[in-house]
Design an enzyme around this catalytic site. Structure first.
Site, PDB file in Angstrom:
ATOM      1  N   ARG A 125      83.085  44.507  27.132  1.00 44.09           N
ATOM      2  CA  ARG A 125      83.360  43.426  26.192  1.00 44.09           C
ATOM      3  C   ARG A 125      84.774  42.896  26.381  1.00 44.09           C
ATOM      4  NH1 ARG A 125      85.642  44.054  21.263  1.00 44.09           N
ATOM      5  NH2 ARG A 125      84.929  46.218  21.083  1.00 44.09           N
ATOM      6  N   TYR A 150      78.040  15.512  22.221  1.00 37.56           N
ATOM      7  CA  TYR A 150      76.811  16.268  22.466  1.00 37.56           C
ATOM      8  C   TYR A 150      76.209  16.713  21.139  1.00 37.56           C
ATOM      9  CZ  TYR A 150      74.086  20.495  23.387  1.00 37.56           C
ATOM     10  OH  TYR A 150      73.116  21.460  23.384  1.00 37.56           O
ATOM     11  N   ASP A 190      85.169  18.397  26.811  1.00 40.70           N
ATOM     12  CA  ASP A 190      83.942  18.858  27.447  1.00 40.70           C
ATOM     13  C   ASP A 190      83.844  18.147  28.796  1.00 40.70           C
ATOM     14  OD1 ASP A 190      81.324  19.271  28.314  1.00 40.70           O
ATOM     15  OD2 ASP A 190      80.503  19.277  26.286  1.00 40.70           O
ATOM     16  N   LYS A 201      74.843  24.055  33.459  1.00 46.25           N
ATOM     17  CA  LYS A 201      74.550  22.830  34.192  1.00 46.25           C
ATOM     18  C   LYS A 201      75.041  22.910  35.635  1.00 46.25           C
ATOM     19  CE  LYS A 201      73.661  21.442  29.869  1.00 46.25           C
ATOM     20  NZ  LYS A 201      73.642  22.385  28.725  1.00 46.25           N
TER      21      LYS A 201
END
Length: 385
Positions: A46, A99, A172, A197
């Site tokens: 983690r 978005y 973004d 993406k």
């Protein structure tokens, strides 16, 4: 190294990993200590993992940042940024045509938490001047090209205004990728990618990646990431690392196919309007030429002349190669009905104000032969004539 070489050789030394040519997948949750207080770089997955570290360092180098952070999804990455730097009472100014998932997160979570959320048309930089004159702004959040109407903002101009007012600037950069656009070089503080993406490029990973320019911001983001634990797993990191090695060759084909598709769609009688920054008539073409390199993105959006869900559905149902799916940026061409998919959480009134109408389709141009892509889309559009 040039960018294409960086994608293949950045941030990895085989000698540090038993001379493995490709970064190994450290599929384990913990690392052994020999004694109390031993200072080793990896203790618990983690906190840090060697595979994830190579990916984070690679994307940070490609974006010219000081540190990168990989998260289990794109939304986890956006949330980590906002949760690190925003508190109840703070104000965030975000581009209006944001978005849909980010819009939902701001309106349904952060606004309820007490953050003042302002959506603004930042294609006109003067609109930010007006907000900054009236409100103390903690963060400005940009998205360019925007999803799904591919509108652009002037990154350098808006960053300068926001920074002068003491605000943090995030962006973004998913549609742009670091190959096409490098916002940290234009004054931005924080860059976000949905690595699901283009960075991955093969539609088989869910991941978000954040890169920061300043070490102080890195320390804050690293602390929250360790505390909240929304980190990406090593197998997904390895897949994205593999995808990045072909980013340039894939993007060159995405860019070429999208540009040609946009030119052809302009001539089709079933299409009312084509949205693509590479077209000279695009409202922000000059900005695109200034801040985008190599091309203008791999996404093309269109308005159908028949502005109805039925018309959009006719196109979708008659496609044979291109699939309807929620995402983009993979090697395969995809189509999205934004009103019912990516931006379904917005109210009808908000969608109408932004121009997200029923007859809008967003096409992610894959890397297939352009003639096959065009044959499929033109065949489906012909059902509306």
């Amino acid at each position: 190294m040039k960018f294409a070489t960086q994608t293949i050789h950045s941030s990895y030394q085989p000698e540090e990993h038993n001379r493995a040519l490709m970064p190994p997948i450290y599929q384990n949750s913990m690392f052994a200590l020999h004694e109390i207080g031993e200072n080793i770089p990896f203790r618990y997955a983690r906190i840090s993992n060697p595979t994830r570290q190579v990916l984070e360092d690679t994307v940070a180098e490609l974006e010219n940042g000081c540190a990168g952070f990989a998260y289990a999804s794109g939304m986890a990455g956006i949330d980590a940024v906002w949760r690190t730097f925003l508190r109840p009472g703070d104000t965030i100014v975000a581009v209006a045509d944001i978005y849909g998932g980010a819009y939902d997160l701001l309106t349904e979570v952060y606004a309820q938490w007490g953050v003042n959320v302002i959506f603004a048309d930042l294609t006109n930089p003067a609109n930010l001047d007006s907000i900054l004159a009236q409100t103390k702004v903690k963060m400005v959040w940009l998205e360019t090209p925007s999803n799904p109407l591919l509108r652009l903002v002037d990154i350098a101009a808006l960053s300068a205004k926001a920074k002068a007012a003491g605000a943090i600037v995030g962006i973004d950069n998913t549609f742009g990728t670091p190959y096409v656009q490098q916002p940290l070089n234009l004054g931005v503080d924080i860059v976000f990618h949905s690595a699901t993406k283009y960075l991955c490029g093969h539609s088989d990973v869910l991941m978000g990646i954040v890169v920061v320019k300043d070490e102080a911001h890195a320390r804050q983001l690293r602390a929250l990431s360790i505390q909240t634990g929304g980190v990406a797993g090593p197998m997904d990191c390895a897949l994205v690392l593999r995808g990045i090695k072909t980013l340039v060759v894939r993007m060159d084909r995405h860019l070429a196919n999208a540009a040609e598709l946009a030119r052809r769609l302009k001539q089709h009688p079933a299409v009312e309007k084509v949205f693509y920054p590479g077209l000279p008539e695009h409202e922000h073409h000059d900005i695109a030429c200034k801040q985008m390199k190599h091309g203008f993105g791999g996404v093309v959006s269109i308005y159908l002349r028949q502005n109805s869900r039925e018309a959009a559905n006719s196109v979708i149902k008659n496609l044979r190669l291109i699939r309807m799916a929620a995402s983009l940026g993979g090697v395969e061409s995809l189509i999205n009905h934004s009103s019912s998919q990516s931006h379904s959480g917005m109210s009808k009134e908000v969608k109408e104000a932004l121009g997200i109408r029923e007859g809008l389709l967003r096409i992610s141009a894959g890397i297939e032969d352009i003639e096959d892509i065009w044959e499929d889309i033109s065949h489906a559009l012909n059902t509306l004539i």
